[in-house]
Design a protein around this motif. Structure first.
Motif, PDB file in Angstrom:
ATOM      1  N   GLU A 252       0.826  -1.213   0.000  1.00  0.00           N
ATOM      2  CA  GLU A 252       0.000   0.000   0.000  1.00  0.00           C
ATOM      3  C   GLU A 252       0.861   1.264   0.000  1.00  0.00           C
ATOM      4  O   GLU A 252       0.570   2.225  -0.722  1.00  0.00           O
ATOM      5  CB  GLU A 252      -0.909  -0.004   1.232  1.00  0.00           C
ATOM      6  N   ARG A 253       1.938   1.262   0.784  1.00  0.00           N
ATOM      7  CA  ARG A 253       2.782   2.468   0.885  1.00  0.00           C
ATOM      8  C   ARG A 253       3.776   2.568  -0.262  1.00  0.00           C
ATOM      9  O   ARG A 253       4.360   3.617  -0.480  1.00  0.00           O
ATOM     10  CB  ARG A 253       3.474   2.491   2.245  1.00  0.00           C
ATOM     11  N   ASN A 254       3.994   1.463  -0.945  1.00  0.00           N
ATOM     12  CA  ASN A 254       4.678   1.439  -2.238  1.00  0.00           C
ATOM     13  C   ASN A 254       5.996   2.228  -2.276  1.00  0.00           C
ATOM     14  O   ASN A 254       6.073   3.284  -2.926  1.00  0.00           O
ATOM     15  CB  ASN A 254       3.718   1.971  -3.307  1.00  0.00           C
ATOM     16  N   PRO A 255       7.040   1.746  -1.632  1.00  0.00           N
ATOM     17  CA  PRO A 255       8.319   2.470  -1.621  1.00  0.00           C
ATOM     18  C   PRO A 255       8.979   2.523  -2.998  1.00  0.00           C
ATOM     19  O   PRO A 255       8.840   1.608  -3.802  1.00  0.00           O
ATOM     20  CB  PRO A 255       9.164   1.657  -0.637  1.00  0.00           C
ATOM     21  N   ARG A 275       9.614 -12.400  -4.679  1.00  0.00           N
ATOM     22  CA  ARG A 275       8.675 -12.727  -3.603  1.00  0.00           C
ATOM     23  C   ARG A 275       7.236 -12.441  -4.038  1.00  0.00           C
ATOM     24  O   ARG A 275       6.976 -11.487  -4.780  1.00  0.00           O
ATOM     25  CB  ARG A 275       8.998 -11.915  -2.345  1.00  0.00           C
ATOM     26  N   ASP A 276       6.339 -13.263  -3.533  1.00  0.00           N
ATOM     27  CA  ASP A 276       4.921 -13.089  -3.848  1.00  0.00           C
ATOM     28  C   ASP A 276       4.423 -11.725  -3.372  1.00  0.00           C
ATOM     29  O   ASP A 276       4.646 -11.336  -2.222  1.00  0.00           O
ATOM     30  CB  ASP A 276       4.089 -14.188  -3.173  1.00  0.00           C
ATOM     31  N   GLY A 277       3.733 -11.032  -4.260  1.00  0.00           N
ATOM     32  CA  GLY A 277       3.144  -9.739  -3.926  1.00  0.00           C
ATOM     33  C   GLY A 277       4.057  -8.557  -4.165  1.00  0.00           C
ATOM     34  O   GLY A 277       3.616  -7.405  -4.157  1.00  0.00           O
ATOM     35  N   TYR A 278       5.352  -8.806  -4.393  1.00  0.00           N
ATOM     36  CA  TYR A 278       6.302  -7.709  -4.551  1.00  0.00           C
ATOM     37  C   TYR A 278       6.294  -7.101  -5.954  1.00  0.00           C
ATOM     38  O   TYR A 278       6.823  -6.016  -6.160  1.00  0.00           O
ATOM     39  CB  TYR A 278       7.716  -8.196  -4.230  1.00  0.00           C
ATOM     40  N   GLU A 279       5.672  -7.785  -6.902  1.00  0.00           N
ATOM     41  CA  GLU A 279       5.783  -7.359  -8.302  1.00  0.00           C
ATOM     42  C   GLU A 279       5.172  -5.985  -8.588  1.00  0.00           C
ATOM     43  O   GLU A 279       5.534  -5.338  -9.577  1.00  0.00           O
ATOM     44  CB  GLU A 279       5.142  -8.403  -9.226  1.00  0.00           C
ATOM     45  N   ASN A 280       4.280  -5.518  -7.703  1.00  0.00           N
ATOM     46  CA  ASN A 280       3.634  -4.225  -7.949  1.00  0.00           C
ATOM     47  C   ASN A 280       4.275  -3.061  -7.180  1.00  0.00           C
ATOM     48  O   ASN A 280       3.784  -1.932  -7.244  1.00  0.00           O
ATOM     49  CB  ASN A 280       2.146  -4.305  -7.585  1.00  0.00           C
ATOM     50  N   LYS A 285       9.684  -2.805  -9.527  1.00  0.00           N
ATOM     51  CA  LYS A 285       9.457  -2.563 -10.959  1.00  0.00           C
ATOM     52  C   LYS A 285      10.577  -1.733 -11.582  1.00  0.00           C
ATOM     53  O   LYS A 285      10.936  -1.944 -12.745  1.00  0.00           O
ATOM     54  CB  LYS A 285       8.101  -1.863 -11.156  1.00  0.00           C
ATOM     55  N   ASN A 286      11.138  -0.808 -10.799  1.00  0.00           N
ATOM     56  CA  ASN A 286      12.163   0.084 -11.334  1.00  0.00           C
ATOM     57  C   ASN A 286      13.583  -0.351 -10.989  1.00  0.00           C
ATOM     58  O   ASN A 286      14.539   0.423 -11.161  1.00  0.00           O
ATOM     59  CB  ASN A 286      11.917   1.514 -10.826  1.00  0.00           C
ATOM     60  N   ASP A 287      13.702  -1.575 -10.499  1.00  0.00           N
ATOM     61  CA  ASP A 287      15.017  -2.163 -10.194  1.00  0.00           C
ATOM     62  C   ASP A 287      15.825  -1.296  -9.221  1.00  0.00           C
ATOM     63  O   ASP A 287      17.005  -1.011  -9.425  1.00  0.00           O
ATOM     64  CB  ASP A 287      15.808  -2.370 -11.491  1.00  0.00           C
ATOM     65  N   ARG A 288      15.166  -0.904  -8.129  1.00  0.00           N
ATOM     66  CA  ARG A 288      15.837  -0.090  -7.116  1.00  0.00           C
ATOM     67  C   ARG A 288      15.853  -0.815  -5.770  1.00  0.00           C
ATOM     68  O   ARG A 288      15.379  -0.311  -4.747  1.00  0.00           O
ATOM     69  CB  ARG A 288      15.196   1.291  -7.008  1.00  0.00           C
ATOM     70  N   VAL A 289      16.375  -2.023  -5.817  1.00  0.00           N
ATOM     71  CA  VAL A 289      16.554  -2.850  -4.624  1.00  0.00           C
ATOM     72  C   VAL A 289      18.052  -2.943  -4.361  1.00  0.00           C
ATOM     73  O   VAL A 289      18.820  -3.313  -5.249  1.00  0.00           O
ATOM     74  CB  VAL A 289      15.962  -4.259  -4.819  1.00  0.00           C
ATOM     75  N   TYR A 290      18.480  -2.608  -3.140  1.00  0.00           N
ATOM     76  CA  TYR A 290      19.911  -2.562  -2.844  1.00  0.00           C
ATOM     77  C   TYR A 290      20.230  -3.310  -1.551  1.00  0.00           C
ATOM     78  O   TYR A 290      19.569  -3.107  -0.527  1.00  0.00           O
ATOM     79  CB  TYR A 290      20.368  -1.106  -2.708  1.00  0.00           C
TER      80      TYR A 290
END
Length: 321
Positions: A252-255, A275-280, A285-290
Motif C-alpha cells: 500500500e505504501r509502495n516504496p 517474492r509473492d506480492g512484490y511485483e507491484n 518494478k524500477n530495479d531499485r533494490v539494494y
C-alpha cells in the motif's frame, strides 16, 4: 701581495659566515624538530585530569583513577572508535565480531554480546571495559568485583556517536585525536546533507529481516540515516524501533527504494524481487533494490557517516554525478 692576503682573509671570513649559518640552521632545524615532536607528544594531552568522574549512558558513575592503558571493547562500534582515536595499541580484548580495522582481528577474543567470557577478560587485566547497552547484570557484577571499571554506552544517533567519541577521548586522554575524528565525521555528514539539500523526498523501505518481515522504525539509526539522506521512511510511524511490518502495508505504501543488508542470510536482489506480492512495488518494478554492508550502515561508530553517504547515493544517485 696585499691583494692576495686580502683575498685570503675575505675567503676565510666568508667560510666562517657559511659555517655559522649552517650551524645556526642545524640548531634551528633541531629546535623545530624538538618542537614538532613535543607538539605530537602533547597533541592528545590537553587537560585530562585524573582521577576522573564519569557517568555512562545508564547512570553508572565510575571513577577513572589513571589513564587507561589496557582496554576491552565489547562492541564492534566501540572498537572502531578506539582505533579511530589512536588507541589500537591499548585494546587488549574485543568481541568475535570486531573485524574493523584489520588490526582488530588480531586482538584477543572475549566472546560476543550474548556470551561474554568473563574469565578471559579478568585474565587480560584491563583498566577499563566498554560495552554496548547495559550488559548482563551478572557479568557486570563479576567484573566490578575483580576491580575492573565498566562503562556502558548505547548511542542512537550520529550526534550520540559524536558525543561518545568526545567522551572516550576525555576518558583516555586522547581529546585532540577525538576532536579530529569528530571534525572528519561532521565534514562528511555536512557534505551529504548539502548534496541532497532541496531534493524531493523519496519513499524508502528498509528490510531488517524477511521472515517475519521487520523494518527500521522511528528512533532507529536507519530511520535517521534515511531522513538525512533525503528519503522518507515509510515505517516512520511504526511502533518501536524495529517492528514487524505487514506485506499489505508495504504494498500500500509502495516504496520507491528498497534497502536491506545481509545478516548471514542467503539474500539476493533477485530473491527479493521474486517474492509473492512484490511485483507491484515501485522499487521492484524500477530495479531499485539494494543490499548494503551492515557493518557500515548500522554500527554506531565513526563509519556511520559513510553509511549515510552510501544510503544517500542509493536514494539520490543523480545528486552525486
Amino acid at each position: 701581495m696585499i691583494k692576495s692576503k686580502f683575498t685570503k682573509v675575505l675567503v676565510l671570513l666568508l667560510s666562517l659566515v657559511l659555517i655559522m649559518a649552517a650551524f645556526t640552521g642545524c640548531i634551528k632545524k633541531k629546535e623545530e624538530n624538538i618542537d614538532k615532536k613535543s607538539e605530537i607528544n602533547e597533541s592528545n594531552k590537553v587537560g585530562a585530569i585524573y582521577p576522573l568522574e564519569v557517568e555512562d549512558d545508564f547512570g553508572n558513575k565510575v571513577t577513572i583513577e589513571k589513564e587507561p592503558l589496557r582496554i576491552v571493547s565489547l562492541a564492534p562500534s566501540h572498537t572502531e572508535i578506539l582505533f579511530a582515536i589512536g588507541l589500537g595499541n591499548r585494546v587488549v580484548g574485543v568481541t568475535n565480531y570486531c573485524n574493523y580495522p584489520e588490526e582488530a582481528k588480531s586482538k584477543e577474543k572475549v566472546g560476543d554480546f550474548f556470551n561474554v567470557n568473563v574469565e578471559k577478560i579478568i585474565e587480560l587485566a584491563p583498566d577499563l571495559v566498554i560495552q554496548y547497552g547495559q550488559g548482563k547484570e551478572e557479568v557486570n557484577k563479576r567484573l566490578k568485583e575483580a576491580g575492573i571499571k565498566v562503562l556502558s554506552y548505547e548511542p542512537e544517533s550520529i550526534d550520540d556517536v559524536i558525543n561518545l567519541i568526545d567522551e572516550l577521548g576525555k576518558i583516555t586522554n586522547r581529546q585532540r585525536a577525538a576532536k579530529m575524528t569528530i571534525v572528519d565525521m561532521m565534514a562528511k555528514r555536512d557534505f551529504v546533507l548539502s548534496v541532497v539539500s532541496g531534493k524531493e523526498k523519496v519513499k524508502v523501505f528498509y528490510e531488517l529481516q524477511a521472515k517475519p518481515l521487520m523494518t527500521a522504525g522511528p528512533g532507529s539509526f536507519i530511520d535517521e540515516l534515511i531522513n538525512l539522506a533525503g528519503g522518507e521512511n515509510i515505517a516512520k510511524d511504526a511502533k518501536g524501533k524495529y517492528p514487524q511490518f505487514d506485506l499489505e502495508q508495504l504494498i500500500e505504501r509502495n516504496p520507491d527504494v528498497y534497502l536491506t543488508s545481509k545478516y548471514g542470510e542467503n539474500k539476493t536482489v533477485d530473491s527479493i524481487k521474486s517474492r509473492d506480492g512484490y511485483e507491484n512495488i515501485n522499487a521492484i518494478k524500477n530495479d531499485r533494490v539494494y543490499i548494503l554492508d551492515p557493518d557500515i550502515i548500522s554500527r554506531p561508530g565513526p563509519r556511520i557517516v559513510d553509511g549515510l553517504e552510501l544510503i544517500a547515493r542509493k536514494i539520490h544517485p543523480e545528486a552525486f554525478k
